[in-house]
Scaffold this active site. Structure first.
Site, PDB file in Angstrom:
ATOM      1  N   GLU A   3     -20.742-107.414 -99.169  1.00  0.00           N
ATOM      2  CA  GLU A   3     -19.324-107.523 -99.527  1.00  0.00           C
ATOM      3  C   GLU A   3     -19.207-107.648-101.045  1.00  0.00           C
ATOM      4  O   GLU A   3     -19.796-108.549-101.649  1.00  0.00           O
ATOM      5  CB  GLU A   3     -18.679-108.728 -98.846  1.00  0.00           C
ATOM      6  CG  GLU A   3     -17.262-109.022 -99.281  1.00  0.00           C
ATOM      7  CD  GLU A   3     -16.325-107.827 -99.178  1.00  0.00           C
ATOM      8  OE1 GLU A   3     -15.702-107.467-100.209  1.00  0.00           O
ATOM      9  OE2 GLU A   3     -16.217-107.246 -98.080  1.00  0.00           O
ATOM     10  N   VAL A  23       6.027-101.432 -92.614  1.00  0.00           N
ATOM     11  CA  VAL A  23       5.788-102.843 -92.293  1.00  0.00           C
ATOM     12  C   VAL A  23       5.694-103.696 -93.551  1.00  0.00           C
ATOM     13  O   VAL A  23       6.337-104.749 -93.663  1.00  0.00           O
ATOM     14  CB  VAL A  23       4.516-102.997 -91.441  1.00  0.00           C
ATOM     15  CG1 VAL A  23       4.208-104.469 -91.209  1.00  0.00           C
ATOM     16  CG2 VAL A  23       4.671-102.265 -90.119  1.00  0.00           C
ATOM     17  N   VAL A  43      12.299 -90.728-104.158  1.00  0.00           N
ATOM     18  CA  VAL A  43      12.174 -91.335-105.480  1.00  0.00           C
ATOM     19  C   VAL A  43      11.685 -90.272-106.449  1.00  0.00           C
ATOM     20  O   VAL A  43      10.635 -89.661-106.247  1.00  0.00           O
ATOM     21  CB  VAL A  43      11.210 -92.538-105.445  1.00  0.00           C
ATOM     22  CG1 VAL A  43      10.990 -93.076-106.853  1.00  0.00           C
ATOM     23  CG2 VAL A  43      11.754 -93.621-104.535  1.00  0.00           C
ATOM     24  N   ALA A  66      -5.799-105.427 -88.202  1.00  0.00           N
ATOM     25  CA  ALA A  66      -6.999-106.259 -88.128  1.00  0.00           C
ATOM     26  C   ALA A  66      -7.547-106.323 -86.709  1.00  0.00           C
ATOM     27  O   ALA A  66      -8.770-106.285 -86.501  1.00  0.00           O
ATOM     28  CB  ALA A  66      -6.687-107.661 -88.649  1.00  0.00           C
ATOM     29  N   HIS A 119      11.962-121.947 -67.995  1.00  0.00           N
ATOM     30  CA  HIS A 119      13.312-122.036 -68.565  1.00  0.00           C
ATOM     31  C   HIS A 119      13.433-123.345 -69.354  1.00  0.00           C
ATOM     32  O   HIS A 119      12.988-124.386 -68.886  1.00  0.00           O
ATOM     33  CB  HIS A 119      14.353-122.010 -67.447  1.00  0.00           C
ATOM     34  CG  HIS A 119      15.752-122.240 -67.931  1.00  0.00           C
ATOM     35  ND1 HIS A 119      16.486-121.252 -68.546  1.00  0.00           N
ATOM     36  CD2 HIS A 119      16.541-123.349 -67.913  1.00  0.00           C
ATOM     37  CE1 HIS A 119      17.677-121.736 -68.862  1.00  0.00           C
ATOM     38  NE2 HIS A 119      17.731-123.016 -68.494  1.00  0.00           N
TER      39      HIS A 119
END
Length: 465
Positions: free
Chosen positions: A32, A176, A230, A312, A447
């Protein structure tokens, strides 16, 4: 140094695969170059939802009078909100690291390069492996808008780290990311303008959701413009910009203190493959076959690197499926199903949007079903008739269920209400197991709960037999 599994990328695909492989008794090395957790934990899902929760709490306090509660002075401290977000991120990242370490995963920090099917170079060292997983994720796509290189624009990462609230914010992109960040900044007091090229927001969702979401955003003071292009971004001086766009009524200008570019993401494969590596790419995405194998033997690609739905939980599902395959075990994870008596493949991947109210969907929309010439029944329950929604003053939204007409099998669900993202799991489970309206109706829903709307939607779908 030789390992049975080498993984490049420590996001949801990478760390899930590493943990699963370690649990299966395989030797694993994970590379990583930035922070464990990837975009999701560090600059995506978790940071966004943390800020959304703070913004929601502040907005709720401002409108406490509707619950007969008096809050004389309400304020927020944006640097402290950002600090809280960073604390949450650190805790989750440390949790991921702890799990990997507990299962014997070797973690190497640095950018890794694939030299061939069995070798990876990182930090001047060469690592040998039997199987190699590419989990390099995705990166923000910034379109070549004229003038964008002359202004200081935001990506979602900048928006989530910013410690000064802009008086006005123009957002390019009504997907999103765009609607979630619009929700955050509008709740905190910014004037927000949302610009979307498609003819509606959240184009991949059901049109009913798009319509209600636009109305909801407008009710919060957000200016929404769809079906626009745009054309240019200009520096207006004094650290402000203007976004020039073309719409049906001609050219318009939207001045703002900040402009956020949120038009999408693309696979991030830069500097991962050596020149003589045999992994073939198409539009920046590795070509894969059935079990996520690339064009090079023993090299696999999963998660945002190859997924069309960059989520994810999709990446984690890819990882679980692939590691089960490498370990010679049966598969538990499914991204799609073919229900009995049908000839269509139904997606079982939930999509969740954490606006106010929340949005969640799984399976087919009505339009999807009609593309396959399916006979369907639709049932809708509006939250204006739900006791929990009324007492909580959260009555905007609905539950919409779609059933195949002959078997009454559930094939799709769209939910827009408070806690929608917590409710969609029941619908995903139902679709994955081919449950019918009658089977779903045997479940007792307490409920008062938002989930009672599921029962009412089922009744609505079956009212004509």
């Amino acid at each position: 140094m030789k390992y049975q599994v080498a993984i490049i990328g420590g996001g949801p695909a990478g760390y899930t695969a590493a943990e699963a492989a370690g649990k299966a008794g395989l030797s694993v090395v994970l590379f990583e170059k930035q922070s464990l957790g990837g975009v999701c934990l560090n600059e995506g899902c978790i940071p966004t939802k943390t800020l959304l929760y703070s913004a929601k709490t502040y907005d709720g306090a401002r409108h406490a009078a509707k619950y007969a509660v008096s809050v004389p002075e309400v304020s927020f401290d944006l640097p402290k909100i950002i600090a809280r977000k960073q604390k949450v991120v650190r805790k989750l990242v440390l949790g991921v690291k702890g799990k990997l370490t507990a299962h014997g995963v070797t973690i190497v920090s640095g950018g890794a390069t694939v030299t061939d099917k069995n070798h990876v170079e990182c930090g001047g060292e060469t690592y040998e492996c039997d199987n190699l997983l590419l989990c390099t994720g995705s990166e923000t796509f910034v379109p070549a808008i004229p003038g964008i290189d002359k202004v200081s624009y935001w990506t979602h990462r900048d928006a989530l780290d910013n410690k000064e609230l802009p008086a006005s914010l123009a957002i390019i992109g009504g997907g999103v990311i765009g609607v979630e960040i619009a929700t955050i900044f509008a709740a905190l007091g910014s004037r927000v303008t949302l610009l979307e090229q498609a003819n509606r927001l959240l184009e991949s969702m059901d049109p009913m959701i798009s319509e209600q979401m636009e109305a909801n955003l407008r009710s919060k003071g957000i200016e929404v413009h769809c079906n626009v292009q745009v054309m240019e971004i200009k520096d207006r001086g004094n650290d402000t910009v203007s976004v020039n766009y073309r719409c049906e009524r001609g050219w318009k200008e939207s001045p703002a203190d900040r402009v956020l570019v949120a038009v999408g993401r693309r696979p991030n494969m830069s500097k991962v493959l050596a020149d003589d590596c045999q992994v073939q790419l198409e539009n920046g995405r590795p070509l894969i076959k059935g079990t996520y194998r690339t064009t090079q033997e023993n090299v696999y690609a999963i998660g945002d690197t190859v997924a069309r739905k960059r989520l994810a939980h999709v990446a984690a599902s890819h990882a679980a499926y692939l590691v089960e395959n490498l370990a010679g075990r049966g598969h538990r994870m499914q991204l799609s199903v073919v229900p009995n008596g049908m000839y269509v493949v139904l997606p079982v991947v939930p999509t969740c949007i954490y606006t106010e109210p929340e949005i969640a969907a799984v399976g087919f929309t009505e339009n999807d079903a009609r593309l396959y010439n399916m006979k369907i029944k639709c049932g809708v329950a509006y939250m204006t008739e739900n006791g929990k929604a009324l007492l909580a003053r959260n009555s905007r939204g609905f539950v919409r269920l779609i059933f195949e007409a002959y078997t009454n099998t559930l094939i799709g669900a769209q939910i827009m209400c408070a806690r929608a993202t917590d409710m969609i799991g029941e619908m995903a489970t139902a679709i994955a197991n081919g449950l019918t309206a009658y089977q779903l109706s045997t479940a007792m829903r307490a409920h008062p709960t938002y989930s009672e709307a599921i029962t009412e939607a089922i009744k609505d779908a079956l009212k004509n037999g």
